[in-house]
Design a protein around this motif. Sequence first.
Motif, PDB file in Angstrom:
ATOM      1  N   VAL A 104       6.099 -16.086  30.922  1.00  0.00           N
ATOM      2  CA  VAL A 104       6.855 -15.493  32.047  1.00  0.00           C
ATOM      3  C   VAL A 104       5.852 -14.111  32.448  1.00  0.00           C
ATOM      4  O   VAL A 104       5.318 -13.786  31.405  1.00  0.00           O
ATOM      5  CB  VAL A 104       8.020 -14.793  31.234  1.00  0.00           C
ATOM      6  N   ILE A 105       5.427 -14.071  33.515  1.00  0.00           N
ATOM      7  CA  ILE A 105       4.418 -12.877  33.976  1.00  0.00           C
ATOM      8  C   ILE A 105       5.471 -11.915  34.606  1.00  0.00           C
ATOM      9  O   ILE A 105       6.212 -12.129  35.763  1.00  0.00           O
ATOM     10  CB  ILE A 105       3.802 -13.607  35.221  1.00  0.00           C
ATOM     11  N   SER A 106       5.697 -10.751  34.031  1.00  0.00           N
ATOM     12  CA  SER A 106       6.177  -9.871  34.791  1.00  0.00           C
ATOM     13  C   SER A 106       5.640  -8.826  35.476  1.00  0.00           C
ATOM     14  O   SER A 106       6.253  -7.874  36.127  1.00  0.00           O
ATOM     15  CB  SER A 106       6.971  -9.044  33.532  1.00  0.00           C
ATOM     16  N   ASP A 107       4.350  -8.842  35.452  1.00  0.00           N
ATOM     17  CA  ASP A 107       3.411  -8.301  36.602  1.00  0.00           C
ATOM     18  C   ASP A 107       3.910  -8.574  38.012  1.00  0.00           C
ATOM     19  O   ASP A 107       4.151  -9.808  38.410  1.00  0.00           O
ATOM     20  CB  ASP A 107       1.845  -8.407  36.266  1.00  0.00           C
ATOM     21  N   PRO A 108       3.901  -7.507  38.720  1.00  0.00           N
ATOM     22  CA  PRO A 108       4.357  -7.930  40.354  1.00  0.00           C
ATOM     23  C   PRO A 108       3.333  -8.911  40.876  1.00  0.00           C
ATOM     24  O   PRO A 108       1.911  -8.572  40.492  1.00  0.00           O
ATOM     25  CB  PRO A 108       4.185  -6.360  40.989  1.00  0.00           C
ATOM     26  N   THR A 109       3.802  -9.725  41.586  1.00  0.00           N
ATOM     27  CA  THR A 109       2.870 -10.818  42.165  1.00  0.00           C
ATOM     28  C   THR A 109       3.489 -10.759  43.856  1.00  0.00           C
ATOM     29  O   THR A 109       4.750 -10.414  44.125  1.00  0.00           O
ATOM     30  CB  THR A 109       3.085 -11.863  41.736  1.00  0.00           C
ATOM     31  N   GLY A 110       3.100 -11.567  44.747  1.00  0.00           N
ATOM     32  CA  GLY A 110       3.396 -11.836  46.100  1.00  0.00           C
ATOM     33  C   GLY A 110       2.954 -13.022  46.722  1.00  0.00           C
ATOM     34  O   GLY A 110       2.113 -13.880  46.125  1.00  0.00           O
ATOM     35  N   ASN A 111       3.634 -13.269  47.900  1.00  0.00           N
ATOM     36  CA  ASN A 111       3.317 -14.333  48.343  1.00  0.00           C
ATOM     37  C   ASN A 111       1.648 -14.487  48.955  1.00  0.00           C
ATOM     38  O   ASN A 111       1.004 -15.605  49.076  1.00  0.00           O
ATOM     39  CB  ASN A 111       4.005 -14.654  49.587  1.00  0.00           C
ATOM     40  N   VAL A 112       1.004 -13.211  49.287  1.00  0.00           N
ATOM     41  CA  VAL A 112      -0.206 -13.124  49.582  1.00  0.00           C
ATOM     42  C   VAL A 112      -1.208 -13.741  48.536  1.00  0.00           C
ATOM     43  O   VAL A 112      -2.410 -13.716  48.731  1.00  0.00           O
ATOM     44  CB  VAL A 112      -0.633 -11.860  50.075  1.00  0.00           C
ATOM     45  N   ASP A 113      -0.570 -13.795  47.188  1.00  0.00           N
ATOM     46  CA  ASP A 113      -1.561 -14.112  46.148  1.00  0.00           C
ATOM     47  C   ASP A 113      -1.606 -15.250  45.784  1.00  0.00           C
ATOM     48  O   ASP A 113      -2.620 -16.081  45.344  1.00  0.00           O
ATOM     49  CB  ASP A 113      -0.927 -13.463  44.677  1.00  0.00           C
ATOM     50  N   VAL A 114      -0.780 -16.317  46.497  1.00  0.00           N
ATOM     51  CA  VAL A 114      -0.668 -17.938  46.349  1.00  0.00           C
ATOM     52  C   VAL A 114      -1.974 -18.499  46.779  1.00  0.00           C
ATOM     53  O   VAL A 114      -2.988 -19.259  46.117  1.00  0.00           O
ATOM     54  CB  VAL A 114       0.350 -18.523  47.029  1.00  0.00           C
ATOM     55  N   ALA A 115      -2.434 -18.127  47.916  1.00  0.00           N
ATOM     56  CA  ALA A 115      -3.742 -18.686  48.644  1.00  0.00           C
ATOM     57  C   ALA A 115      -4.787 -18.608  47.705  1.00  0.00           C
ATOM     58  O   ALA A 115      -5.935 -19.300  47.612  1.00  0.00           O
ATOM     59  CB  ALA A 115      -4.051 -18.314  50.175  1.00  0.00           C
ATOM     60  N   PRO A 116      -5.173 -16.911  47.431  1.00  0.00           N
ATOM     61  CA  PRO A 116      -6.653 -16.840  46.709  1.00  0.00           C
ATOM     62  C   PRO A 116      -6.502 -17.504  45.265  1.00  0.00           C
ATOM     63  O   PRO A 116      -7.599 -18.136  45.040  1.00  0.00           O
ATOM     64  CB  PRO A 116      -6.544 -15.366  46.854  1.00  0.00           C
ATOM     65  N   THR A 117      -5.292 -17.673  44.879  1.00  0.00           N
ATOM     66  CA  THR A 117      -5.104 -18.221  43.408  1.00  0.00           C
ATOM     67  C   THR A 117      -5.602 -19.808  43.619  1.00  0.00           C
ATOM     68  O   THR A 117      -6.377 -20.230  43.037  1.00  0.00           O
ATOM     69  CB  THR A 117      -3.794 -18.147  43.083  1.00  0.00           C
ATOM     70  N   VAL A 118      -4.805 -20.430  44.585  1.00  0.00           N
ATOM     71  CA  VAL A 118      -5.002 -21.926  44.851  1.00  0.00           C
ATOM     72  C   VAL A 118      -6.569 -22.053  45.257  1.00  0.00           C
ATOM     73  O   VAL A 118      -7.443 -23.158  44.709  1.00  0.00           O
ATOM     74  CB  VAL A 118      -4.200 -22.692  46.080  1.00  0.00           C
ATOM     75  N   ALA A 119      -6.984 -21.142  45.977  1.00  0.00           N
ATOM     76  CA  ALA A 119      -8.659 -21.385  46.519  1.00  0.00           C
ATOM     77  C   ALA A 119      -9.498 -21.546  45.050  1.00  0.00           C
ATOM     78  O   ALA A 119     -10.348 -22.355  45.002  1.00  0.00           O
ATOM     79  CB  ALA A 119      -9.054 -20.234  47.259  1.00  0.00           C
ATOM     80  N   TYR A 120      -9.135 -20.342  44.349  1.00  0.00           N
ATOM     81  CA  TYR A 120      -9.770 -20.347  42.865  1.00  0.00           C
ATOM     82  C   TYR A 120      -9.831 -21.834  42.138  1.00  0.00           C
ATOM     83  O   TYR A 120     -10.480 -22.269  41.801  1.00  0.00           O
ATOM     84  CB  TYR A 120      -9.378 -19.123  42.057  1.00  0.00           C
ATOM     85  N   LEU A 121      -8.568 -22.202  41.947  1.00  0.00           N
ATOM     86  CA  LEU A 121      -8.321 -23.491  41.272  1.00  0.00           C
ATOM     87  C   LEU A 121      -9.118 -24.692  42.210  1.00  0.00           C
ATOM     88  O   LEU A 121      -9.465 -25.679  41.548  1.00  0.00           O
ATOM     89  CB  LEU A 121      -6.806 -23.886  41.363  1.00  0.00           C
ATOM     90  N   LEU A 122      -9.332 -24.498  43.306  1.00  0.00           N
ATOM     91  CA  LEU A 122     -10.242 -25.571  44.088  1.00  0.00           C
ATOM     92  C   LEU A 122     -11.455 -25.262  44.052  1.00  0.00           C
ATOM     93  O   LEU A 122     -12.535 -26.000  44.557  1.00  0.00           O
ATOM     94  CB  LEU A 122      -9.873 -25.578  45.537  1.00  0.00           C
ATOM     95  N   GLY A 123     -12.019 -24.117  43.375  1.00  0.00           N
ATOM     96  CA  GLY A 123     -13.611 -23.786  43.053  1.00  0.00           C
ATOM     97  C   GLY A 123     -14.035 -23.238  44.541  1.00  0.00           C
ATOM     98  O   GLY A 123     -15.186 -22.935  44.769  1.00  0.00           O
ATOM     99  N   LEU A 124     -13.165 -22.657  45.174  1.00  0.00           N
ATOM    100  CA  LEU A 124     -13.456 -21.728  46.324  1.00  0.00           C
ATOM    101  C   LEU A 124     -13.047 -20.340  46.484  1.00  0.00           C
ATOM    102  O   LEU A 124     -12.443 -19.970  45.429  1.00  0.00           O
ATOM    103  CB  LEU A 124     -12.830 -22.420  47.506  1.00  0.00           C
ATOM    104  N   THR A 125     -13.600 -19.556  47.417  1.00  0.00           N
ATOM    105  CA  THR A 125     -12.988 -18.131  47.422  1.00  0.00           C
ATOM    106  C   THR A 125     -12.523 -17.830  48.843  1.00  0.00           C
ATOM    107  O   THR A 125     -12.719 -18.430  49.801  1.00  0.00           O
ATOM    108  CB  THR A 125     -14.119 -17.374  47.336  1.00  0.00           C
ATOM    109  N   MET A 126     -11.745 -17.023  49.026  1.00  0.00           N
ATOM    110  CA  MET A 126     -11.168 -16.479  50.417  1.00  0.00           C
ATOM    111  C   MET A 126     -11.190 -15.035  50.484  1.00  0.00           C
ATOM    112  O   MET A 126     -10.615 -14.041  50.139  1.00  0.00           O
ATOM    113  CB  MET A 126      -9.740 -16.673  50.406  1.00  0.00           C
ATOM    114  N   PRO A 127     -12.609 -14.502  50.629  1.00  0.00           N
ATOM    115  CA  PRO A 127     -12.875 -13.323  50.812  1.00  0.00           C
ATOM    116  C   PRO A 127     -12.116 -12.115  51.561  1.00  0.00           C
ATOM    117  O   PRO A 127     -12.114 -11.165  51.545  1.00  0.00           O
ATOM    118  CB  PRO A 127     -14.213 -13.194  51.073  1.00  0.00           C
TER     119      PRO A 127
END
Length: 724
Positions: A616-639
């Motif tokens: 369980v992650i209790s730190d605040p997160t947001g919908n804007v965090d999904v894309a940069p996280t997925v990019a990282y999982l794909l070996g990519l960045t979204m600067p």
Amino acid sequence: MRHPYGWLAALAGSVLVAACGGNEAVLSDATSTQIQPVRTIIMVWDGFRPDSINAKDTPNLYALRQAGVNFSDNHATYPTFTMLNSSSFATGAFPKTSGFYGNTFWTPPQGPDNIIPQGNLATPNSAGTAAAAADYDDPIFTEDYQVLTTLNNYYGGQLLLVKTLFATAQAAGLTTAAIGKSGAAYLQDPGRGGYFLDENTVQPRSLVTELQNAGYALPANTQFGYSGADAVTLASANGDPTARAGYITFNTTAYDPKGTIAIAARDSADTTQGTPEDAANQYMMTVFTQYILPKKQPILSLIWFRTPDNTEHGYGPGSANALSSSRSQDQRLGELISALKANGMYDSTNLIIVSDHGHSSVSGPLALYPLRAITPSGTAPGGPLINGTTSGTDAAAIGAPSSNGYSFSGDVRSADLLTYRGFSAYDGAGCVTSAMYGLQADGTPTIPVQVDTTGALCGAPNTPYQAISASLAAPVASFKVPAPGSLPVNGIVIAANGGSDYFYVPGHDPAIIGNLVKFLQQREEYGAIFVDSRYGALPGTLSMSMVNLENAQRQNNGQPDVVASFTWDDQVSIQGMPGIEFESANNDHGMHGSFGATDVHNTLVASGPSFRANTVISDPTGNVDVAPTVAYLLGLTMPQADGRILNEALLKPASASAPTVKASIVTPSAPATGLSFELPADPTGNTKDAALTQGTYTIDMAIKDLSVDGKTYRYFDYAKAIRQ
């Protein structure tokens, strides 16, 4: 047990930077080895509230949450509309960066020639022979791939001002697929670089041929998106696999003091319909799992269905049909998991389940508008079955006040209220009726229904309408925007969006802005108000820049001048679900878009080889965090993304730094004073609220600032008006 797969090395240090372009898309640095992309599927449950997850109704999602990562404090982007959050999923950015303002926004006429966009809808004209023309004189609803295509062309290929996650993946040679809800799925890939299927079309054209050759039906409207050498002819047995029934309604005379004029009300007590888009969703999931997934093997996919949001709107988030829709959506998740296992992909695939926003019941204060029973219909709805679900009108009726009942209040038409008070206001709609304008305890309707017998007000004789402005010396009941070049110099155009309204003042007169803001502050239906910073610090308001809503490239051409959330209350429950709010008049029983807690806080669950287990992650997160996280999982960045990599959830994070979080309340520099507050039950404004005598208005905006690796990310919990 699912296990890590495909990770060759992890990076040290944060990879999320604040640069605005020019960085390599492939993640690398001098001390690390390139990450191997991990197949990732994002599944969006439209409008799904995190408090709706349970082992009985959503067993597949419940099990996934237990096994993987539960983000217990996730946040939708404000305003909490579907399409605005679609842009956040697409880009990892807020409107300040992406420049996108859907669901509904206005493109003011530009230049001496009053240029506006021109194009078609994805749906057919009344004759069913060609695509219908879109109306850009008025604010445009963007849940439509053809509308988004037109707008992208209008903005010179820059509908989204930053590169999307899908475009980033495609540039690295990765295969992508997006399927599902009209508009929301398409916005992930407006450049059309991957495989696409929604309720209205299939792309590219080659996939149309492949699916037909494989014996699959096509969305019936596919034929209206192709012409010439690419024209599509549907098979004789194609049918309409994505058709869905409208809501079950009943006729009520409760809004006519004489008891003779009937208008349509939604039957929130209906139990016959279930999920009207169930067959459409099952069809699209079948095409994905049986054809696109095994044959195209996309590394990045997004599946977005309009469920349970559609039934929440129609019947309310606590209704039987909304509960049925949550079960339906969970069945689709089960089908996806089964297909991944059948194709030997489950252990090597990340699944991210996220909702675009929460959902609230539409209602005014229960002290003014008590809930009412619905007398059940003794007969089935009278329409035909549409893809297996009921449709049409039944014989239900509005009953007596009941604490266990349903709301028949909460609708607000800003253009009508403003016009009555002397503003020149337009929202693009004609004469309307709604059974949600409010019935007081004694049965008195807030805005009675009338009939335009001559057509002088509505354009057609014998048209029913509800409009307080029809009582003016120069009566008004229709609020269509004047033709380009004809808008009065003091005109206000409202993009009515549900839980928040956009206000456009193309003349940019500070006096009009000031008068508009004072009106909104005095009407108790409106909550927190945000104003373009070009107008200065107006007492009691916050600037739009403080909530990431100002974009220099869209100022005067898409960005509103004022944004107002409707009033909400998360301490009131209807049918067991906390959270009520006013809405732009649409006859809905459920809505989102406000800055209320039950709209902002939404679902985010992740599971797979890249994610930690039983966490369980209790730190605040947001919908804007999904894309940069997925990019990282794909070996990519979204600067260019405004969001961050959710390292806390990853087995191999980009950074091991521990975030710190500080919560606080933001308020305007000075309150508005000298106000007289007006009760919602009197749209004329003549009835003041005797309980609020100080005449002050301000805003409490609850925020959390998360700091990590030298950067700070702000999350918004809610914003509410404080009247005294």
